[in-house]
Motif scaffolding. Structure first.
Motif, PDB file in Angstrom:
ATOM      1  N   GLU A  95      -6.357  12.082   9.506  1.00  0.00           N
ATOM      2  CA  GLU A  95      -7.602  12.350   8.798  1.00  0.00           C
ATOM      3  C   GLU A  95      -7.323  12.683   7.332  1.00  0.00           C
ATOM      4  N   LEU A  96      -6.300  13.500   7.103  1.00  0.00           N
ATOM      5  CA  LEU A  96      -5.936  13.886   5.740  1.00  0.00           C
ATOM      6  C   LEU A  96      -4.475  13.549   5.476  1.00  0.00           C
ATOM      7  N   VAL A  97      -4.239  12.906   4.344  1.00  0.00           N
ATOM      8  CA  VAL A  97      -2.877  12.668   3.867  1.00  0.00           C
ATOM      9  C   VAL A  97      -2.726  13.493   2.604  1.00  0.00           C
ATOM     10  N   TYR A  98      -1.677  14.314   2.583  1.00  0.00           N
ATOM     11  CA  TYR A  98      -1.474  15.314   1.530  1.00  0.00           C
ATOM     12  C   TYR A  98      -0.143  15.065   0.840  1.00  0.00           C
ATOM     13  N   SER A  99      -0.166  15.111  -0.474  1.00  0.00           N
ATOM     14  CA  SER A  99       1.065  14.936  -1.234  1.00  0.00           C
ATOM     15  C   SER A  99       1.024  15.854  -2.454  1.00  0.00           C
ATOM     16  N   ARG A 100       2.062  16.651  -2.587  1.00  0.00           N
ATOM     17  CA  ARG A 100       2.108  17.613  -3.691  1.00  0.00           C
ATOM     18  C   ARG A 100       3.343  17.350  -4.560  1.00  0.00           C
ATOM     19  N   ASN A 101       3.092  17.152  -5.841  1.00  0.00           N
ATOM     20  CA  ASN A 101       4.150  17.009  -6.849  1.00  0.00           C
ATOM     21  C   ASN A 101       5.166  15.927  -6.507  1.00  0.00           C
ATOM     22  N   LEU A 102       4.675  14.804  -6.015  1.00  0.00           N
ATOM     23  CA  LEU A 102       5.550  13.669  -5.703  1.00  0.00           C
ATOM     24  C   LEU A 102       5.402  12.534  -6.705  1.00  0.00           C
ATOM     25  N   MET A 103       4.181  12.163  -7.027  1.00  0.00           N
ATOM     26  CA  MET A 103       3.927  10.967  -7.832  1.00  0.00           C
ATOM     27  C   MET A 103       4.690  10.979  -9.159  1.00  0.00           C
ATOM     28  N   GLU A 104       4.820  12.161  -9.735  1.00  0.00           N
ATOM     29  CA  GLU A 104       5.488  12.270 -11.037  1.00  0.00           C
ATOM     30  C   GLU A 104       6.980  11.976 -10.955  1.00  0.00           C
ATOM     31  N   HIS A 105       7.521  11.954  -9.730  1.00  0.00           N
ATOM     32  CA  HIS A 105       8.961  11.794  -9.561  1.00  0.00           C
ATOM     33  C   HIS A 105       9.350  10.438  -8.984  1.00  0.00           C
ATOM     34  N   LEU A 106       8.429   9.491  -9.029  1.00  0.00           N
ATOM     35  CA  LEU A 106       8.700   8.138  -8.559  1.00  0.00           C
ATOM     36  C   LEU A 106       8.807   7.192  -9.752  1.00  0.00           C
ATOM     37  N   PRO A 107       9.562   6.106  -9.610  1.00  0.00           N
ATOM     38  CA  PRO A 107       9.654   5.151 -10.721  1.00  0.00           C
ATOM     39  C   PRO A 107       8.316   4.501 -11.039  1.00  0.00           C
ATOM     40  N   GLU A 108       7.430   4.394 -10.040  1.00  0.00           N
ATOM     41  CA  GLU A 108       6.055   3.927 -10.221  1.00  0.00           C
ATOM     42  C   GLU A 108       5.247   4.397  -9.034  1.00  0.00           C
ATOM     43  N   TYR A 109       3.925   4.451  -9.175  1.00  0.00           N
ATOM     44  CA  TYR A 109       3.089   5.062  -8.145  1.00  0.00           C
ATOM     45  C   TYR A 109       2.355   4.090  -7.226  1.00  0.00           C
ATOM     46  N   LYS A 110       2.289   2.827  -7.535  1.00  0.00           N
ATOM     47  CA  LYS A 110       1.412   1.898  -6.822  1.00  0.00           C
ATOM     48  C   LYS A 110       1.739   1.759  -5.336  1.00  0.00           C
ATOM     49  N   LYS A 111       2.986   1.498  -5.010  1.00  0.00           N
ATOM     50  CA  LYS A 111       3.368   1.335  -3.597  1.00  0.00           C
ATOM     51  C   LYS A 111       3.091   2.618  -2.823  1.00  0.00           C
ATOM     52  N   ALA A 112       3.454   3.739  -3.408  1.00  0.00           N
ATOM     53  CA  ALA A 112       3.274   5.029  -2.735  1.00  0.00           C
ATOM     54  C   ALA A 112       1.795   5.304  -2.483  1.00  0.00           C
ATOM     55  N   LEU A 113       0.961   5.125  -3.485  1.00  0.00           N
ATOM     56  CA  LEU A 113      -0.470   5.381  -3.309  1.00  0.00           C
ATOM     57  C   LEU A 113      -1.079   4.448  -2.271  1.00  0.00           C
ATOM     58  N   ASN A 114      -0.691   3.186  -2.302  1.00  0.00           N
ATOM     59  CA  ASN A 114      -1.210   2.248  -1.311  1.00  0.00           C
ATOM     60  C   ASN A 114      -0.825   2.665   0.108  1.00  0.00           C
ATOM     61  N   GLU A 115       0.380   3.167   0.288  1.00  0.00           N
ATOM     62  CA  GLU A 115       0.813   3.618   1.611  1.00  0.00           C
ATOM     63  C   GLU A 115       0.060   4.868   2.048  1.00  0.00           C
ATOM     64  N   LEU A 116      -0.118   5.826   1.155  1.00  0.00           N
ATOM     65  CA  LEU A 116      -0.856   7.043   1.503  1.00  0.00           C
ATOM     66  C   LEU A 116      -2.287   6.700   1.901  1.00  0.00           C
ATOM     67  N   ILE A 117      -2.907   5.799   1.169  1.00  0.00           N
ATOM     68  CA  ILE A 117      -4.275   5.378   1.472  1.00  0.00           C
ATOM     69  C   ILE A 117      -4.312   4.603   2.793  1.00  0.00           C
ATOM     70  N   ARG A 118      -3.327   3.762   3.026  1.00  0.00           N
ATOM     71  CA  ARG A 118      -3.288   2.948   4.249  1.00  0.00           C
ATOM     72  C   ARG A 118      -3.307   3.809   5.509  1.00  0.00           C
ATOM     73  N   VAL A 119      -2.578   4.919   5.513  1.00  0.00           N
ATOM     74  CA  VAL A 119      -2.462   5.739   6.732  1.00  0.00           C
ATOM     75  C   VAL A 119      -3.552   6.810   6.829  1.00  0.00           C
ATOM     76  N   ALA A 120      -4.411   6.913   5.819  1.00  0.00           N
ATOM     77  CA  ALA A 120      -5.469   7.937   5.809  1.00  0.00           C
ATOM     78  C   ALA A 120      -6.750   7.430   6.457  1.00  0.00           C
ATOM     79  N   GLN A 121      -7.402   8.324   7.205  1.00  0.00           N
ATOM     80  CA  GLN A 121      -8.704   8.017   7.808  1.00  0.00           C
ATOM     81  C   GLN A 121      -9.857   8.483   6.923  1.00  0.00           C
ATOM     82  N   LYS A 122      -9.733   9.715   6.373  1.00  0.00           N
ATOM     83  CA  LYS A 122     -10.853  10.310   5.642  1.00  0.00           C
ATOM     84  C   LYS A 122     -10.555  10.633   4.183  1.00  0.00           C
TER      85      LYS A 122
END
Length: 185
Positions: A95-122
């Motif tokens: 229902e909830l996918v939570y991520s704290r202080n991760l995006m700033e430490h990746l070479p780019e955010y697109k793949k990560a955001l797409n994956e977080l959204i993919r596994v989220a229900q709400k």
């Protein structure tokens, strides 16, 4: 035994009562979500914070550090070894996918955001350690660690172009941190 006692780890993962964590837990409690994916889970601080605040939720953590995953699995916490860019989970798993202080430490955010959204229900709830701004993306490395600041409008446009995203809104936390709530259709 793994202990979050060195300066780098505390700075990276932060204490259980960090302002952003407390605000996020209060929000989670009001929404009464039944399942939460925590990426990256690190020292499972969110798990212990949820327990401390007596929030009943089905918790799963994901981290890329094998030692952390093994350590917390032995403690009976559901933790998976995986990259945020390739989560070994079905679509709409939490229902909830939570991520704290991760995006700033990746070479780019697109793949990560797409994956977080993919596994989220709400909802996907992301805490940024630095506000995205009006300037162009600023991608920097310090001793091999990315410390990025993203362009807010570009980030919003990317998120809103995802077919699963209904809307999003920003919530300030303090002078540095903010949360983005990404609501799923």
């Amino acid at each position: 035994s793994i202990k979050p006692n060195n300066t780098f780890c505390i700075a990276l993962y932060g204490p259980i009562n960090a302002q952003s964590r407390v605000i996020a837990r209060k929000y989670i409690k009001t929404k009464q979500y039944r399942s939460l994916l925590d990426v990256p889970c690190g020292f499972c601080t969110e798990y212990f914070g949820l327990k401390k605040d007596e929030i009943e939720i089905n918790y799963t953590g994901v981290d890329i550090a094998p030692a952390l995953v093994d350590h917390y699995k032995k403690k009976g916490i559901r933790v998976l070894l995986a990259s945020v860019e390739k989560l070994p989970l079905e679509a709409d798993s939490f229902e909830l996918v939570y991520s704290r202080n991760l995006m700033e430490h990746l070479p780019e955010y697109k793949k990560a955001l797409n994956e977080l959204i993919r596994v989220a229900q709400k909802e996907v709830l992301i805490i940024f350690s630095h506000y995205p701004g009006a300037n162009t993306d600023k991608i920097e490395q310090w001793n091999g660690i990315y410390i990025n600041r993203y362009n807010k409008k570009k980030l919003e446009q990317f998120l809103l172009n995802n077919e699963k995203v209904k809307t999003l809104y920003w919530e300030p936390i303090n002078t540095q941190e903010c949360m983005v709530h990404i609501l799923i259709k």
